[in-house]
Design a protein around this motif. Sequence first.
Motif, PDB file in Angstrom:
ATOM      1  N   ARG A 179      14.859  13.270  46.086  1.00  0.00           N
ATOM      2  CA  ARG A 179      14.375  12.178  45.831  1.00  0.00           C
ATOM      3  C   ARG A 179      14.841  11.159  46.185  1.00  0.00           C
ATOM      4  NH1 ARG A 179      10.341   9.751  47.568  1.00  0.00           N
ATOM      5  NH2 ARG A 179       9.075  12.022  47.645  1.00  0.00           N
ATOM      6  N   ILE A 222      16.064  10.803  49.883  1.00  0.00           N
ATOM      7  CA  ILE A 222      14.645  10.485  50.690  1.00  0.00           C
ATOM      8  C   ILE A 222      14.740   8.911  50.764  1.00  0.00           C
ATOM      9  CG2 ILE A 222      11.867   9.875  50.744  1.00  0.00           C
ATOM     10  CD1 ILE A 222      12.495  13.246  50.311  1.00  0.00           C
ATOM     11  N   ASN A 223      14.864   7.983  48.715  1.00  0.00           N
ATOM     12  CA  ASN A 223      14.858   6.692  48.767  1.00  0.00           C
ATOM     13  C   ASN A 223      15.714   5.869  49.355  1.00  0.00           C
ATOM     14  OD1 ASN A 223      12.244   7.619  47.373  1.00  0.00           O
ATOM     15  ND2 ASN A 223      13.023   7.330  45.277  1.00  0.00           N
ATOM     16  N   GLN A 256      17.260   6.436  51.711  1.00  0.00           N
ATOM     17  CA  GLN A 256      17.092   6.545  53.610  1.00  0.00           C
ATOM     18  C   GLN A 256      15.717   6.136  53.712  1.00  0.00           C
ATOM     19  OE1 GLN A 256      19.259   7.888  55.924  1.00  0.00           O
ATOM     20  NE2 GLN A 256      20.073   9.557  54.732  1.00  0.00           N
ATOM     21  N   HIS A 257      14.901   5.761  52.919  1.00  0.00           N
ATOM     22  CA  HIS A 257      13.572   4.536  53.030  1.00  0.00           C
ATOM     23  C   HIS A 257      13.975   3.351  52.691  1.00  0.00           C
ATOM     24  CE1 HIS A 257       9.937   2.937  51.055  1.00  0.00           C
ATOM     25  NE2 HIS A 257       9.250   3.589  52.679  1.00  0.00           N
ATOM     26  N   ALA A 277      16.849   2.203  52.949  1.00  0.00           N
ATOM     27  CA  ALA A 277      17.823   1.198  54.391  1.00  0.00           C
ATOM     28  C   ALA A 277      17.390   0.876  55.128  1.00  0.00           C
ATOM     29  CB  ALA A 277      19.182   2.415  54.706  1.00  0.00           C
ATOM     30  N   SER A 278      16.176   2.080  56.177  1.00  0.00           N
ATOM     31  CA  SER A 278      15.892   1.871  57.097  1.00  0.00           C
ATOM     32  C   SER A 278      14.920   1.052  57.256  1.00  0.00           C
ATOM     33  CB  SER A 278      14.684   2.788  57.375  1.00  0.00           C
ATOM     34  OG  SER A 278      13.771   4.018  56.800  1.00  0.00           O
ATOM     35  N   ARG A 279      14.295   0.414  55.940  1.00  0.00           N
ATOM     36  CA  ARG A 279      13.642  -0.710  55.623  1.00  0.00           C
ATOM     37  C   ARG A 279      14.139  -1.791  55.850  1.00  0.00           C
ATOM     38  NH1 ARG A 279       8.832  -1.242  55.840  1.00  0.00           N
ATOM     39  NH2 ARG A 279       7.448   0.869  56.619  1.00  0.00           N
ATOM     40  N   LEU A 289      26.215   5.793  54.761  1.00  0.00           N
ATOM     41  CA  LEU A 289      25.476   4.888  54.863  1.00  0.00           C
ATOM     42  C   LEU A 289      26.263   3.108  54.576  1.00  0.00           C
ATOM     43  CD1 LEU A 289      22.510   5.046  53.544  1.00  0.00           C
ATOM     44  CD2 LEU A 289      22.218   4.600  56.195  1.00  0.00           C
ATOM     45  N   TYR A 348      24.086  -3.366  58.812  1.00  0.00           N
ATOM     46  CA  TYR A 348      24.340  -2.352  58.427  1.00  0.00           C
ATOM     47  C   TYR A 348      22.977  -1.688  60.839  1.00  0.00           C
ATOM     48  CZ  TYR A 348      21.547   2.420  58.219  1.00  0.00           C
ATOM     49  OH  TYR A 348      20.756   3.568  57.771  1.00  0.00           O
ATOM     50  N   PRO A 393      14.027   6.677  63.075  1.00  0.00           N
ATOM     51  CA  PRO A 393      13.032   5.955  63.866  1.00  0.00           C
ATOM     52  C   PRO A 393      12.807   4.694  62.939  1.00  0.00           C
ATOM     53  CG  PRO A 393      11.467   7.677  63.326  1.00  0.00           C
ATOM     54  CD  PRO A 393      13.049   8.193  62.893  1.00  0.00           C
ATOM     55  N   ASN A 394      13.140   3.574  63.205  1.00  0.00           N
ATOM     56  CA  ASN A 394      13.083   2.567  62.536  1.00  0.00           C
ATOM     57  C   ASN A 394      11.452   2.330  62.052  1.00  0.00           C
ATOM     58  OD1 ASN A 394      12.335  -0.294  61.751  1.00  0.00           O
ATOM     59  ND2 ASN A 394      14.157  -0.968  63.114  1.00  0.00           N
ATOM     60  N   PRO A 395      11.499   2.221  61.067  1.00  0.00           N
ATOM     61  CA  PRO A 395       9.923   1.456  60.078  1.00  0.00           C
ATOM     62  C   PRO A 395       9.321   0.523  60.450  1.00  0.00           C
ATOM     63  CG  PRO A 395      11.482   2.671  58.183  1.00  0.00           C
ATOM     64  CD  PRO A 395      12.402   2.674  59.272  1.00  0.00           C
ATOM     65  N   ILE A 396      10.298  -0.058  60.307  1.00  0.00           N
ATOM     66  CA  ILE A 396      10.228  -1.998  60.240  1.00  0.00           C
ATOM     67  C   ILE A 396       9.607  -1.590  62.008  1.00  0.00           C
ATOM     68  CG2 ILE A 396      11.169  -4.299  60.967  1.00  0.00           C
ATOM     69  CD1 ILE A 396      12.359  -3.641  58.403  1.00  0.00           C
ATOM     70  N   HIS A 440       5.069   6.427  50.696  1.00  0.00           N
ATOM     71  CA  HIS A 440       6.370   5.617  49.547  1.00  0.00           C
ATOM     72  C   HIS A 440       5.655   5.288  49.133  1.00  0.00           C
ATOM     73  CE1 HIS A 440       9.855   7.519  51.421  1.00  0.00           C
ATOM     74  NE2 HIS A 440       9.698   7.639  52.558  1.00  0.00           N
TER      75      HIS A 440
END
Lengths: 344, 344
Positions: A107, A110-111, A113-114, A116-118, A140, B3, B51-54, B95
């Motif tokens: 978890r 996942i969090n 990564q979430h 970071a990608s946001r 990262l 990043y 993939p870039n969620p933004i 999420h």
Amino acid sequence: MKYESVTIKDIAQQLNLSTSTVSRALRGSYEISSKTKKLVVDYAKKINYQPNPIALSLKERRSHSIGIIVPEIANSFFSQAIDGIESVAYKHGYHVNISQTHESFEREMINVQHMASRSMDGLLVSVSAETNDSSYLKNLHERGLPIVFFDRIIDEIDTYKVVCDNFKGAYNATTHLIKQGYKNIAHITSSSHLFITKKRLEGYKKALEDYKIKFNENLVRYCDHGGMDIEEVRNNIISLFSSKNAPDAIISAGDRITTVMISVMKNQSSIKKKIAYIGFSNSDLTDMFSPSLSVVRQPAFEMGKTAMELLIKIIESKRPIKEFETKTMESKIIIKESSLIPKK
Amino acid sequence: MKYESVTIKDIAQQLNLSTSTVSRALRGSYEISSKTKKLVVDYAKKINYQPNPIALSLKERRSHSIGIIVPEIANSFFSQAIDGIESVAYKHGYHVNISQTHESFEREMINVQHMASRSMDGLLVSVSAETNDSSYLKNLHERGLPIVFFDRIIDEIDTYKVVCDNFKGAYNATTHLIKQGYKNIAHITSSSHLFITKKRLEGYKKALEDYKIKFNENLVRYCDHGGMDIEEVRNNIISLFSSKNAPDAIISAGDRITTVMISVMKNQSSIKKKIAYIGFSNSDLTDMFSPSLSVVRQPAFEMGKTAMELLIKIIESKRPIKEFETKTMESKIIIKESSLIPKK
DNA sequence: TTGTACGCGTTATCAT
DNA sequence: ATGATAACGCGTACAA
């Protein structure tokens, strides 16, 4: 079923202007006539225009938000630390996204990564009890994601860290119990690979050593799930007390483990004799316990504040920071009834 | 200090393909040769493409994330509800973003706006004690933002709601105290405009009425900041006990108010006589209190689960939902020592 | 089977 | 002082 909001384009259309003019007017650019500026600003206010932060994030690669990763929000230490983080973040215009790992490595990944990608501008992390492999975090971090660790730090990643003096906290707690006359002091703690677990164990050992008490491996019990798995704690307690060399006192690590431990002891009829105990805890309710709980208390709010300040320093620094330090804050030992029960 | 992450374009360049081919390959489109598909997928995995969620959010106007707005995460009821929400959310691939208002209306507005503008697919909201004006929520909701309220609901907004039976909870608690022989039962509660406050008050009043006890306005005290302002609670308690008609029992609303109340009574030497009390609380620690605390416990985890299920129903429904219901769940009254103290 | 072009909302750059 | 255009990363309708 879609949430539609006003865009700069809508304004431009209505006002027969170009999107760039509108954009500049809204940002108060000096190259726009004050007449147009007023026109745009007034209209924008009227229809309640809000810039789309997603589009901004996509463009600017930053979000003015930071992410918090903690094991459990239902843990006084962490919720207080979060309050500290928020107090600084809001003052500096950052939004805060909280997530919890429930002490699960999966978890946590996942969090993170979430977040970071946001396009989170940075992360404040306190790793889970299960986390043994920090390579994904290191990865990262090396790619430029600002991270500050607090409490459950990763020693090997070179960045700012905020901890309390775990060695000293455990040392003082153990010493206190020794001075009360206890000799068979158990230490029930979190998973063995956590940095704070090691430090606390060292403090515990050093106190025993200083008072010439022989260290007994069997009196140290690890909870690999940081107290989330109640059975794990229970088994540890029961096994501890069913050994021929049962403890007369316990020092426990962490809010969760402490409360579960007390609850188990309370309900376990096999544990008859009175046990002295002191635990790492930031709960506000320990005074109402019976017996009231002696604790090692960490400056959670301050730690959160400091961590956030350091994170902002990294985020807003013009050039990459090379020299990092680890801020160590003092814990406080508060003696109440639970560790003062006279030995029979 | 930025990043950088791998994009579909990077992959396309490396592999001498177009971005659309890469995109389709990654999404497993049937129109791509399995050779190309494998090539792309393998390479993507190798360089750890995410993939870039933004970008996705910007495009699709949804984020596969939902937002939670609660007054305080350091409140057992809410942290348990959040756990329930997460359990359903993760199972459905959503999420979860948690934010707290600290019972502040202003902070609530900021957080809600933030969530909405961040393309949250929906919101789970429990409003703050200060929230009197819900027009901004109504506005967002009317514009299509899916919202489900839980616990601290807004009655006027037509959507799914999840509550526990506050009337019955308060009724049962009051009845219990009456049956113990108490006659002067005070009710210390949250801000007066909250829907749950009203319902609990009704339950309290009805119980008095059913047992022919005259309702005394002066025995009801409101805490407009939901227990966040300790002085407010203290003043209420002190004033309650300094009146000529001091209570012999108290029923308190909410985790925070309950614990603050106990703490105040404990430390306030002016309150000499033993008071019976029972409070709305979901804390796991009430058994360890002295005296152990009688509580009205809400099915927080279940409420969170249900709320999330309803939210998903709204989000994923093809056509706008017209008929909404309010799910009412049973609270449980658990009698311990604090409400059983024999009256002198 | 693969490539091109567009659009999501915004701002920066380069015209005009 | 204002407008047109490209770019951020992605998916897809349309073209080839």
